[in-house]
Design a protein around this motif. Structure first.
Motif, mmCIF file in Angstrom:
data_model
loop_
_atom_site.group_PDB
_atom_site.id
_atom_site.type_symbol
_atom_site.label_atom_id
_atom_site.label_comp_id
_atom_site.label_asym_id
_atom_site.label_seq_id
_atom_site.Cartn_x
_atom_site.Cartn_y
_atom_site.Cartn_z
ATOM 1 N N UNK A 123 5.854 5.546 -7.048
ATOM 2 C CA UNK A 123 4.526 5.500 -7.198
ATOM 3 C C UNK A 123 3.785 4.491 -6.218
ATOM 4 N N UNK A 124 2.820 4.871 -5.747
ATOM 5 C CA UNK A 124 1.971 4.078 -5.043
ATOM 6 C C UNK A 124 0.544 4.879 -4.678
ATOM 7 N N UNK A 125 -0.347 4.101 -4.287
ATOM 8 C CA UNK A 125 -1.620 4.638 -3.773
ATOM 9 C C UNK A 125 -1.582 5.710 -2.791
ATOM 10 N N UNK A 126 -0.748 5.104 -1.701
ATOM 11 C CA UNK A 126 -0.631 6.174 -0.586
ATOM 12 C C UNK A 126 0.786 6.759 -0.316
ATOM 13 N N UNK A 127 0.956 7.858 0.104
ATOM 14 C CA UNK A 127 2.120 8.249 0.536
ATOM 15 C C UNK A 127 2.940 7.531 1.943
ATOM 16 N N UNK A 128 3.924 7.588 2.286
ATOM 17 C CA UNK A 128 4.588 7.112 3.510
ATOM 18 C C UNK A 128 5.232 8.327 4.104
ATOM 19 N N UNK A 129 4.693 8.670 4.993
ATOM 20 C CA UNK A 129 5.373 10.037 5.914
ATOM 21 C C UNK A 129 6.855 9.475 6.489
ATOM 22 N N UNK A 130 6.940 8.103 7.123
ATOM 23 C CA UNK A 130 8.285 7.866 7.754
ATOM 24 C C UNK A 130 9.398 7.840 6.526
ATOM 25 N N UNK A 131 8.924 7.459 5.315
ATOM 26 C CA UNK A 131 9.876 7.487 4.287
ATOM 27 C C UNK A 131 10.324 9.130 3.874
ATOM 28 N N UNK A 132 9.430 9.750 3.849
ATOM 29 C CA UNK A 132 9.711 11.205 3.548
ATOM 30 C C UNK A 132 10.682 11.788 4.839
ATOM 31 N N UNK A 133 10.394 11.548 5.839
ATOM 32 C CA UNK A 133 11.206 11.802 6.975
ATOM 33 C C UNK A 133 12.707 11.367 6.814
ATOM 34 N N UNK A 134 12.702 9.895 6.589
ATOM 35 C CA UNK A 134 13.998 9.560 6.482
ATOM 36 C C UNK A 134 14.774 10.188 5.173
ATOM 37 N N UNK A 135 14.132 10.489 4.086
ATOM 38 C CA UNK A 135 14.770 10.852 2.996
ATOM 39 C C UNK A 135 15.199 12.482 3.449
ATOM 40 N N UNK A 136 14.324 13.289 4.171
ATOM 41 C CA UNK A 136 14.927 14.582 4.609
ATOM 42 C C UNK A 136 16.181 14.525 5.368
ATOM 43 N N UNK A 137 16.077 13.678 6.489
ATOM 44 C CA UNK A 137 17.320 13.192 7.439
ATOM 45 C C UNK A 137 18.346 12.960 6.678
ATOM 46 N N UNK A 138 18.115 12.369 5.379
ATOM 47 C CA UNK A 138 19.484 11.725 4.511
ATOM 48 C C UNK A 138 19.765 12.639 3.611
ATOM 49 N N UNK A 139 18.953 13.959 3.373
ATOM 50 C CA UNK A 139 19.517 14.726 2.282
ATOM 51 C C UNK A 139 19.221 14.223 0.863
ATOM 52 N N UNK A 140 18.295 13.342 0.947
ATOM 53 C CA UNK A 140 17.996 12.374 -0.443
ATOM 54 C C UNK A 140 16.565 13.046 -1.083
ATOM 55 N N UNK A 141 17.010 13.280 -2.472
ATOM 56 C CA UNK A 141 15.505 13.712 -3.122
ATOM 57 C C UNK A 141 14.788 12.744 -3.431
ATOM 58 N N UNK A 180 1.129 9.952 -5.742
ATOM 59 C CA UNK A 180 -0.189 9.331 -5.301
ATOM 60 C C UNK A 180 -0.888 8.733 -6.611
ATOM 61 N N UNK A 181 -0.680 7.674 -7.200
ATOM 62 C CA UNK A 181 -1.078 7.160 -8.214
ATOM 63 C C UNK A 181 -1.848 5.772 -8.178
ATOM 64 N N UNK A 182 -2.997 5.529 -8.925
ATOM 65 C CA UNK A 182 -3.658 4.320 -8.847
ATOM 66 C C UNK A 182 -3.347 3.428 -9.811
ATOM 67 N N UNK A 183 -2.547 2.412 -9.666
ATOM 68 C CA UNK A 183 -1.905 1.426 -10.571
ATOM 69 C C UNK A 183 -2.881 0.456 -11.142
ATOM 70 N N UNK A 184 -4.218 0.591 -10.443
ATOM 71 C CA UNK A 184 -5.233 -0.122 -11.313
ATOM 72 C C UNK A 184 -5.825 0.489 -12.489
ATOM 73 N N UNK A 185 -5.204 1.842 -12.431
ATOM 74 C CA UNK A 185 -5.670 2.584 -13.773
ATOM 75 C C UNK A 185 -4.423 2.775 -14.646
ATOM 76 N N UNK A 186 -3.681 1.908 -14.958
ATOM 77 C CA UNK A 186 -2.220 1.994 -15.600
ATOM 78 C C UNK A 186 -1.906 2.962 -16.579
ATOM 79 N N UNK A 187 -3.033 3.247 -17.323
ATOM 80 C CA UNK A 187 -2.762 4.054 -18.597
ATOM 81 C C UNK A 187 -2.504 5.604 -17.915
ATOM 82 N N UNK A 188 -3.283 6.012 -17.026
ATOM 83 C CA UNK A 188 -2.970 7.195 -16.286
ATOM 84 C C UNK A 188 -1.564 7.582 -15.886
#
Length: 252
Positions: free
Chosen positions: A33-51, A56-64
């Motif tokens: 959960x973060x404001x922005x996606x990290x494309x490199x992390x997504x690529x690493x997950x795909x390479x590792x076969x890791x779900x 993309x959430x704004x933790x400054x609006x925590x109720x949502x």
């Protein structure tokens, strides 16, 4: 089949990103959960076969954010995972200055992201998984500044101190339940991240402790994000995790 469900806030950079990378595994369902996606992390997950999911959430609006987490969890079969973990890592440091010179707009994000979001996410996570047979843990990433007062750091120190104390309270509550969760608010040591750069570049007139942080860097006393992440995740795996609801990796 994934056996361990893990939620991680602030997993797109710094120690959070290092933790996310180290948590990637075919048996782990990792949700960041973060404001922005990290494309490199997504690529690493795909390479590792890791779900991996990146919300993309704004933790400054925590109720949502808490409502999204709760709704998602309630749709999952209760026996799907053997373990479920929430890691509240995200934090915001406001401008380094005396409280009297800061505006509400500067203070509010630090309190919402650093204190309100972890508390609401913890409530949502524990409430939605209470009847699950899974082993459940909440790891709150605190700071030594939550246990040591520092000038020009009132909001950050207060957020971390509040995190420590609500962890103590909820640990008492969960201990009364047959399958209560284990909780720990853990200080990760001093880490070479953007926050340290912010501290070292502060106005010396407004920040009396500036030299202390400059010395930590010059004397090579800072952990890399990867080193700190490894220590934090090792603590999470300890058999006595949660025995002390407030701890420091330097106690190991």
């Amino acid at each position: 089949m994934t056996t361990h469900l893990i939620f991680l806030t602030g997993g797109s950079r710094g120690m959070g990103l290092a933790m996310a990378r180290q948590l990637l595994h075919p048996d782990h369902q990792l949700i960041c959960l973060a404001r922005n996606r990290n494309d490199a992390l997504a690529q690493a997950a795909a390479a590792a076969g890791a779900p991996l999911e990146q919300w993309q959430v704004d933790l400054g609006a925590p109720a949502q954010a808490a409502a999204q987490l709760s709704d998602w969890l309630k749709k999952q079969p209760s026996g799907q995972y053997q373990k479920a973990t929430l890691i509240n890592n995200a934090g915001v440091m406001p401008p380094i200055a005396p409280l009297s010179s800061l505006t509400s707009e500067e203070l509010s994000p630090a309190l919402r992201v650093g204190f309100e979001a972890p508390m609401l996410l913890t409530a949502a996570f524990l409430g939605a998984t209470e009847r699950w047979p899974a082993e459940r843990k909440v790891l709150n990433i605190s700071s030594g500044l939550g246990r040591r007062a520092m000038a020009s750091q009132a909001a950050y120190c207060a957020a971390k101190a509040g995190m420590d104390h609500f962890t103590r309270c909820v640990a008492l509550e969960e201990a009364l339940k047959p399958r209560g969760a284990k909780l720990c608010s853990l200080a990760p040591g001093v880490i070479d991240t953007d926050m340290q750069i912010q501290l070292r570049n502060a106005d010396p007139a407004a920040f009396p402790d500036l030299q202390r942080f400059a010395d930590l860097k010059s004397h090579d006393q800072l952990d890399s994000p990867e080193q700190a992440a490894a220590k934090v995740l090792a603590w999470l795996q300890r058999e006595d995790f949660g025995t002390e609801p407030v701890a420091d990796v330097r106690q190991a």
